[in-house]
Enzyme design. Structure first.
Site, PDB file in Angstrom:
ATOM      1  N   GLU A 143       0.818  -1.225   0.000  1.00 24.82           N
ATOM      2  CA  GLU A 143       0.000   0.000   0.000  1.00 24.82           C
ATOM      3  C   GLU A 143       0.850   1.273   0.000  1.00 24.82           C
ATOM      4  O   GLU A 143       0.814   2.059   0.946  1.00 24.82           O
ATOM      5  CB  GLU A 143      -0.950   0.007   1.191  1.00 24.82           C
ATOM      6  CG  GLU A 143      -2.034  -1.032   1.062  1.00 24.82           C
ATOM      7  CD  GLU A 143      -3.098  -0.929   2.151  1.00 24.82           C
ATOM      8  OE1 GLU A 143      -2.881  -0.219   3.140  1.00 24.82           O
ATOM      9  OE2 GLU A 143      -4.152  -1.565   1.989  1.00 24.82           O
ATOM     10  N   GLU A 299      -6.276  -7.880  -0.412  1.00 26.35           N
ATOM     11  CA  GLU A 299      -6.782  -7.947   0.960  1.00 26.35           C
ATOM     12  C   GLU A 299      -8.282  -7.705   0.879  1.00 26.35           C
ATOM     13  O   GLU A 299      -8.718  -6.719   0.290  1.00 26.35           O
ATOM     14  CB  GLU A 299      -6.147  -6.866   1.845  1.00 26.35           C
ATOM     15  CG  GLU A 299      -4.660  -7.036   2.012  1.00 26.35           C
ATOM     16  CD  GLU A 299      -4.013  -5.928   2.843  1.00 26.35           C
ATOM     17  OE1 GLU A 299      -4.736  -5.210   3.564  1.00 26.35           O
ATOM     18  OE2 GLU A 299      -2.799  -5.777   2.747  1.00 26.35           O
TER      19      GLU A 299
END
Ligand code: GLA
Ligand code: ZN
Length: 658
Positions: A143, A299
């Site tokens: 991320e 995710e």
């Protein structure tokens, strides 16, 4: 081929749990795990001492159970020895305070030490697993976000970046208009990163700094991608994006990756479980648009999120499965759930995994199992399918940043407005691609452009051409305000698009939170919010007028026939109902395929390939819903018939062959 996976942290669990975990995963239908993205301190416990034994064992174990491994490069969490010995790793904020270790993301992309040590660990990993048949691909870092760092390396590189862009200081002074407030630079050494963090800094400067820091993240990732490609050429490379709004330009970040990945955590609170899947649908469409192809979810929601904020509600029965199928319906080719089991230690103890601390698989695990079973069963049918649409929203990271630097009116927000357009289309049952504003528009009938606040003649001509060739273009207010250097243009709005819109803005009023109304040609009336362009049509026809204030009776929305196409200009930000009305009638006029009459909270999406198309239907509410799908179809989910009026249970899913 769609597949189901989990995020797993072998380094956090006792060795005795690995094998039973892998066995249970296999039994549940898991075919992919992501490992190692935060494990630098275990892979290189001290400078130059590497320990890959544990990871070799984990990779071998999953391989033995037929589970493919995605390895994350561990660079989002530099180990303490690195930060201690080489403090240049730590980013400095605009007050020159370091971001200390302990959380993660404590690394400046321009730090020479970070780059040196990251290259080594990535190289070691890539070389070690290059020919390992269990390793199917790579995730870079974790991320990535924009890091507004002000360290000496960032200063040097920012200056060099500006020198490449503007060549001379004279040009920079002119393009930024530094004469205001005596900001002219006399020497390059006076040019620094925007220290102090004031909102009053020159907007051209702030926008260039954002672009520079995006390029810094891109370069840091590219250093890793180059190593992975060289040492491990047969595997794909992706990155897991956090959801928009982001300060980092995801289009640039993903340019050299094989596909994009996205981390999807739709809200679980009862008051949000209806709206969140709409913004979720936008996030998923954005993720597909980044590379204009199918993507991965790296995710996915597995339990109640919480930790540094109070926990959200546990996902309602059916929600985890529905949100995963929603991801697949919008182009995900894998859904990896975060995480297998909730952590016993660390900051994320209550960001729940599929299995609770008790280690007793429960309701959420059973639901996950059902999902994995369904996905594995339908994977061969869905293989090679993707999402194709005739409508596009042109998303622009640049507009999002420029409008964040200078919000235009109270309550007016670029991304929130994009959400409104997207939600209206989703409610209308119209599939939409959300693509970068610089992308070619071939194949689209309807193109919606959220504020093109920064606009150049090239983009304007490309859009005008799209309309001239028969396309329908919907332009929003705050278009053509500035050039690409964030400098206002001296011409009537919407600037370079005024001719094709057939209208100019006579005057504008940032109405912010003040309530206004507008009336359409047919007499219907809607709220006109945030902004009011008072329009002066040239060749365009007004189709809505303001109903009150000193601009009552003045046009608010216009339609212009341009070449073989149409350009609509919307001078205000009307409530959602107006967009439903407008987009619905434009889509019907253009013959855009859609499933009309969807009840509130019901979403559809279609995946297709040559000779086969599958329609996914979701009920994201807590009541049964009836959905008219026109006629009877075969359900590929149940193997039975799906009647023309479907009854879909709360968080229910149906998939039919159309
Ligand atoms: C992000 C991160 C994960 C985890 C989750 C939950 O998505 O990538 O490592 O921290 O958030 O907070
Ligand atoms: Zn820095």
């Amino acid at each position: 081929m769609p597949r189901i996976g989990v995020d797993y942290y072998p380094e956090q669990w006792d060795r005795s749990l690995w094998e039973p975990d892998a066995m249970l995963m296999r039994e549940a239908g898991v075919t992919v795990v992501r490992l190692a993205e935060f494990s630098w301190s275990r892979l290189e416990p001290e400078e130059g001492r590497f320990e890959f034994g544990w990871l070799d064992e984990a990779v071998e174990l999953f391989g033995r159970h037929g589970i493919g491994v995605v390895l994350g490069t561990p660079t989002a969490a530099p180990p303490n020895w690195l930060a201690r010995r080489y403090p240049d790793v730590l980013p400095l904020d605009s007050q020159l305070h370091p971001q200390y270790p302990g959380v993660r993301g404590h690394r400046c992309y321009n730090s020479p030490s970070l780059n040196r040590y990251a290259a080594v660990i990535v190289d070691k990993l890539a070389s070690r697993y290059a020919h390992n048949p269990s390793v199917i691909g790579w995730q870079t870092d974790n991320e990535f976000s924009l890091i507004a760092c002000h360290c000496p390396s960032c200063n040097d590189k920012f200056r060099a970046w500006l020198q490449r862009k503007y060549e001379s200081l004279e040009t920079l002074n002119r393009e930024w208009g530094t004469v205001v407030w005596s900001g002219e630079f006399g020497q390059w050494s006076e040019v620094t990163t925007p220290l102090g963090g004031s909102k009053h800094l020159n907007p051209s400067y702030l926008l260039d700094y954002n672009r520079f820091q995006t390029d810094s993240a891109v370069a840091f990732q590219q250093m890793q991608v180059d190593i992975l490609r060289e040492k491990c050429p047969d595997r794909w490379v992706t990155h897991n994006l956090w959801s928009y709004p982001s300060y980092l330009d995801y289009y640039k970040l993903c340019e050299t990756l094989d596909f994009a990945s996205f981390d999807y955590y739709p809200h679980t609170s009862p008051d949000k479980t209806e709206t969140s899947p709409y913004s979720g649908a936008l996030s998923l469409d954005l993720a597909r648009g980044v590379k204009r192809k199918n993507f991965w979810i790296m995710e996915q929601l597995s339990g109640s999120p919480g930790c540094w904020f109070p926990m959200w509600r546990m996902p309602y029965p059916g929600y985890i499965r529905a949100a995963s199928w929603q991801s697949i319906s919008r182009g995900a080719d894998a859904v990896v759930h975060f995480r297998w089991r909730s952590a016993l230690t660390g900051a994320e103890q209550f960001w729940h995994g599929l299995i609770d601390h008790s280690n007793v698989p429960g309701r959420r695990f059973r639901e996950f199992r059902q999902l994995a079973d369904e996905v594995n069963r339908l994977a061969p049918l869905l293989e090679g399918t993707t999402v194709r649409n005739e409508t596009a929203i042109l998303f622009s990271h640049e507009q999002h940043i420029a409008l964040d630097i200078q919000p235009q009116a109270s309550g007016m927000n670029y991304f929130e407005n994009v959400k409104t357009y997207h939600k209206a289309l989703t409610k209308l049952g119209i599939g939409v691609d959300v693509i970068n504003w610089t992308e070619p528009l071939d194949g689209y009938k309807l193109v919606i452009t959220p504020s093109l606040y920064l606009l150049d003649w090239d983009t304007a001509s490309r859009l005008a051409q799209f309309a001239a060739d028969g396309g329908t273009l919907v332009l929003m207010n705050r278009t053509g305000v500035k050039n690409l250097n964030n400098v206002c243009r001296m011409e009537p709005l919407p600037g370079p698009l005024a001719e094709c819109a057939g209208v100019t803005v006579e005057e504008y009023d940032p109405i912010g939170g003040d309530m206004h109304r507008m009336t359409c040609a047919g007499g219907s009336s809607y709220e006109a919010l945030q902004w009011a362009d008072i329009l002066s049509p040239v060749t365009a026809e007004p189709i809505a007028w303001y109903a009150d204030d000193y601009f009552a009776g003045k046009p608010a929305v216009t339609l212009n026939r341009y070449g073989r196409g149409t350009v609509c200009y919307i001078g205000t930000n009307p409530e959602e109902a107006y967009f439903i009305h407008l987009f619905g009638s434009l889509a019907d006029e253009l013959g855009i395929g859609r499933l009309a009459g969807l009840p509130e909270g019901v979403q559809v999406s279609c995946r297709s390939k040559e000779g086969a198309a599958y329609l996914f239907i979701f009920n994201f509410t807590r009541e049964d819903k009836e959905v008219n799908i026109g006629r009877e179809y075969d359900s590929i989910l149940t193997g039975g018939k799906a009647g023309s009026v479907l009854r879909v249970a709360p968080y229910g899913v149906e998939i039919v062959k159309v």
